[in-house]
Design a protein around this motif. Structure first.
Motif: not given
Lengths: 412, 412
Positions: A28, A30-31, A40, A142-143, A146
């Motif tokens: 996965r 994320a930012r 990302a 967030a990740v 995701a």
């Protein structure tokens, strides 16, 4: 390191391969916005329970917290997750850097209900700026939520100055079971010998005892990552980790006596060599991929050192950039390596054509085929020392204006 | 090496100094036409009878005949003449190269009625092409008949890719007698540590025992020529020779116990340091002169190695070229040196401003004075390892597009 300019795709780039899934691995991205960029920059690999861990690390004594902790984690031999931060190497950041890593480990461990030591963390980017804990926390949150992503997406997310995504895959038969090995890597500058390497990750569904896995990865490293150089500079964060989920349910490998162990080792080394070559192909400013083959040395290790002296010589690298068959510079580089050599038994060739033999220019040497070879972008330099049986192959790239462009204006 | 393009005078060049005569030394130049160029390329120094000889040489194991023979001649401790060939290094040329050197020695020895071993020969230029014996013979015949020339003319004649003539002078009182030391040198690329150096010659009218002269020159070399680097590449021909004619008629120096010996040593080291700096100032493509001061190391030798790791790092050199205060790259270079260091006691500064202390970025670090310092062309980098009393100073230049321009198209 982090991109500060639009870098053109390396002329030596290869397309990203088709990579099959690896059972027990979920990726996965994320930012975390570690830098002011639109991409990302935080990557997460979730690994099945029981995943075996192996790793090799930089020999730079000013290494990062991530490397220090990673060395300890590898001794435990198991992993449940990997986090990679891109844009900030967190190196030379003291206790504040360490706190950020521990925070990430705790956050992921809480989510997976595992020990913090089962969570590996790598960071790559600018040295000396502590990884911002707030950004890391939001990024990790967030990740973990995701949706899973592809190998290519994850590879882009771990990259910094890389101009293309670098992946490799191989498989091996262990008994009746086919196991898969996928590798991804980032790196294009600050790439040097005598160390582990850039940031590289190898995932396999094979069942392997951690100690044997480590033995295989260390051996592969000696003949692959430790045989490449871009600019002789050794990063403080270089890391290669191997994760074996065991989901293929093969009879577990614990030594080279086991059926299939040789095949597994060969596939692992194949993936490592492919990844190492890809790093050279993305060497900062590279326009030519150079293979230096050394034979006739006192030992294999001596051959490797001679090969690296040639591969690190600015005068050899600029000569190749200029398509100049300047074998005298190769002689110079062999002589400065500090290894046993004899001027009068030394032979040098380019692209299979011998230019100097037994310490003298070849009589009636015709430079035409050599000149033609040097116009290409895959250059072979052969060095025979004529004093023993040691041999090694080393890979590098040429030194061009592109390297200066990229590195003389990195942070501004 | 030989010029293949009109190289612009280095922006770091210094004017040639006023150099007084040295009693017992006569200089002459001639054209041997070793290359197709319009300049003197053969230099001759005639030395008074009784001249003492000292020398230091490259550690490159693929060294030239001239270096091999010079090492033997230095053991004899006496000289009557020096011949320098420019445009052809005669390195890696086997027995044919050796024959050319022996021919030159015999020709000059016949003229002076001395032993061939009293005639020193150096050659600089392309590797692998035997020095043409006919051109050497005509050139030597011409130079023996030539009218004496100035120090500056002789310095131009020994140069190849040099963009300016490099000379230095100093004097010392030995008892009531003032002795003169003049030095000339050539070199701008293939300049690296752990060796003697380029082609440099020091002439003095002092009376010095050869063994003590050698002791002084070796000590000076350790702190000057062995502390500079342009590109980490070590030539196969590097040589520094010292000639002491004794014509000043001072009480002969044979140990540091003698009155005036310390003054002589200081003057010799002064000349060597000036010459070493001039080579760096003519480093291929150089735009900035960089001084790396290392303190707090385990030993002086360890400090020198750390300094050279910093000075040879392409990433440090390109950062300075770009006026970028990227101290993280200095940390990286310290860490890869293979010497004792501790990340958490390490301090880095630029131009007297500390950027990182005890392993952490300095709180409230103001980059303004550093940025201003890096705009200049004399850059100071300080590294304190914080683990001992060892110290060393190393000098280098930046890595720029100019280096690539010069070296990627050298022979074509």
């Amino acid at each position: 390191m982090a991109p500060v300019m639009d870098l053109a795709r390396s002329p030596l780039a290869l397309p990203f391969p088709d990579m099959p899934p690896v059972d027990g691995v979920t990726l996965r991205v994320a930012r975390a916005d570690y830098k002011d960029w639109d991409r990302a920059d935080l990557t997460y690999a979730e690994l099945a329970e029981g995943t075996a861990l192996a790793g090799v690390f930089t020999r730079n004594v000013c290494c990062s917290t991530e490397v220090e902790m990673g060395r300890e984690q590898v001794k435990l031999g198991q992993a449940r997750a990997l986090i990679v931060n891109a844009g900030n190497s967190n190196a030379f950041t003291g206790y504040r850097g360490r706190e950020a890593v521990e925070q990430i480990m705790a956050q992921v461990a809480h989510h997976l209900d595992c020990a913090p030591s089962d969570v590996l963390v790598s960071s790559t980017g600018v040295i000396g700026v502590p990884l911002p804990k707030d950004k890391a926390q939001h990024g990790v949150a967030a990740v973990l939520e995701a949706t899973p992503c592809s190998w290519e997406e994850a590879t882009h997310a771990i990259g910094t100055t890389d101009t293309f995504a670098k992946g490799a895959t191989a498989s091996a038969m262990i008994g009746d079971t086919r196991v898969v090995l996928n590798g991804i890597i980032k790196g294009s500058g600050m790439i040097a010998p005598d160390m582990a390497t850039m940031l590289g990750y190898i995932f396999t569904d094979a069942a392997v005892e951690p100690q044997f896995f480590q033995q295989c990865l260390s051996a592969a490293n000696e003949r692959t990552y430790s045989c490449i150089t871009v600019d002789s500079d050794t990063s403080t964060s270089d890391t290669v980790l191997g994760f074996a989920t065991g989901k293929a349910d093969n009879a577990i490998l614990s030594s080279f006596e086991d059926a299939g162990a040789d095949a597994f080792m060969a596939a692992l080394e194949d993936v490592c060599r492919q990844l190492a070559h890809l790093v050279v192909r993305d060497g900062e400013g590279a326009t030519k991929f150079i293979t230096v083959s050394v034979t006739g040395a006192k030992s294999d290790e001596s051959a490797r050192r001679v090969g690296l002296a040639v591969a690190n010589s600015p005068l050899v690298k600029t000569a190749i950039a200029g398509a100049d068959a300047n074998w005298g510079r190769v002689v110079m580089a062999v002589g400065k390596a500090g290894e046993p050599a004899d001027r009068d038994t030394l032979s040098i060739g380019f692209g299979g054509t011998c230019a100097a033999r037994n310490g003298l220019p070849v009589a009636d040497y015709d430079e035409t085929p050599v000149a033609q070879h040097l116009q290409g972008d895959e250059i072979d330099i052969s060095v025979d020392l004529g004093i023993g049986d040691g041999r090694a192959t080393v890979w590098t790239c040429d030194l061009t204006h592109g390297y200066i462009d990229i590195n003389a204006d990195y942070r501004t």
